[in-house]
Design a protein around this motif. Sequence first.
Motif, short mmCIF file in Angstrom:
data_model
loop_
_atom_site.label_atom_id
_atom_site.label_comp_id
_atom_site.label_asym_id
_atom_site.label_seq_id
_atom_site.Cartn_x
_atom_site.Cartn_y
_atom_site.Cartn_z
N ARG A 99 0.88 -1.17 0.00
CA ARG A 99 0.00 0.00 0.00
C ARG A 99 0.91 1.22 0.00
NH1 ARG A 99 -4.16 -0.64 4.71
NH2 ARG A 99 -5.30 0.85 3.47
N GLU B 183 1.29 5.56 -0.18
CA GLU B 183 0.77 6.92 -0.14
C GLU B 183 1.94 7.85 -0.37
OE1 GLU B 183 -3.07 7.09 2.70
OE2 GLU B 183 -1.18 6.95 3.78
N ASP C 103 -8.45 1.94 -1.13
CA ASP C 103 -7.42 2.96 -1.05
C ASP C 103 -7.40 3.89 -2.25
OD1 ASP C 103 -6.35 2.00 1.47
OD2 ASP C 103 -5.47 0.36 0.34
N GLY D 139 -6.97 6.92 -4.34
CA GLY D 139 -6.10 8.04 -4.00
C GLY D 139 -6.76 9.39 -4.20
N LYS E 66 -5.57 13.44 -4.14
CA LYS E 66 -4.45 14.39 -4.06
C LYS E 66 -4.90 15.56 -3.20
CE LYS E 66 -1.23 17.04 -6.87
NZ LYS E 66 -0.91 17.47 -8.24
N THR F 175 0.80 15.53 -1.84
CA THR F 175 0.33 14.56 -0.84
C THR F 175 -0.85 13.82 -1.47
OG1 THR F 175 1.05 15.82 1.09
CG2 THR F 175 -0.73 14.24 1.43
N ARG G 246 -3.30 10.71 -0.37
CA ARG G 246 -3.72 9.79 0.68
C ARG G 246 -4.77 8.85 0.13
NH1 ARG G 246 -0.65 9.40 5.31
NH2 ARG G 246 -0.29 11.40 6.28
N GLY G 247 -4.80 7.63 0.66
CA GLY G 247 -5.78 6.65 0.23
C GLY G 247 -6.53 6.10 1.43
N GLU H 260 -10.86 5.33 7.99
CA GLU H 260 -9.60 4.62 8.23
C GLU H 260 -9.89 3.48 9.20
OE1 GLU H 260 -6.91 5.23 6.62
OE2 GLU H 260 -7.37 7.21 5.80
N LYS I 153 -2.62 11.58 9.51
CA LYS I 153 -3.48 11.31 8.36
C LYS I 153 -4.85 11.97 8.55
CE LYS I 153 -4.34 7.44 5.28
NZ LYS I 153 -4.20 6.01 5.05
#
Length: 189
Positions: free
Chosen positions: A30, A32, A75, A77, A79, A86, A88-89, A118, A132
């Motif tokens: 995984r 990020e 996940d 993504g 931006k 950055t 994050r997923g 999460e 996060k």
Amino acid sequence: MTSERSYVPSMPPALVTADEILQMSFPDKRVELVRGVLVVREPPGYLHGAVTARLAHILINYADAHQQGQVLAGDAGFKLEANPDTVRGPDLAFVRRDRAPDPAPTGFADFAPDLAVEILSPRDRPGEVLRKVADWLNAGTRLVWVIDPERRRARVYRQDGSEAIVADDAPLDGEDVLPGFSCPLGAIL
């Protein structure tokens, strides 16, 4: 005779962009991107996958039945920042219908979801999880659920800075992000 040692400062890692990670391959990992730095992790495990699947099923059924928006899993993504990038997923995300892009981007969405979920795995460290959560909220995510299957509870973080703890016999609530949605936390654990 004394030995001398030279001090050679280590170079910071080269920054990577969101476009560059779309061209890279990380089998069974995984990935990020946090302010230009790759973060590579092992897969989270069986319990994590089971909880993610149950909640995804419940959220998708609700969002579709009420035509409220799109649920993303796996996940996807987002931006959240640029220069340095950055990406994050979240384990799960929800995007309101009026914000869902049409057509859907093939790469990363260039915005934050309305809800980010999460689900903790045994290797997650509290400080990393809180960073996060902060990234999600700072980018405009209105509601973040952090679900802890081992402790059978969840933490809810809101855009206004408030937070709450949800026990396994209490409901996760969609609040004004996913109006009318309520699911007992125990039903997904």
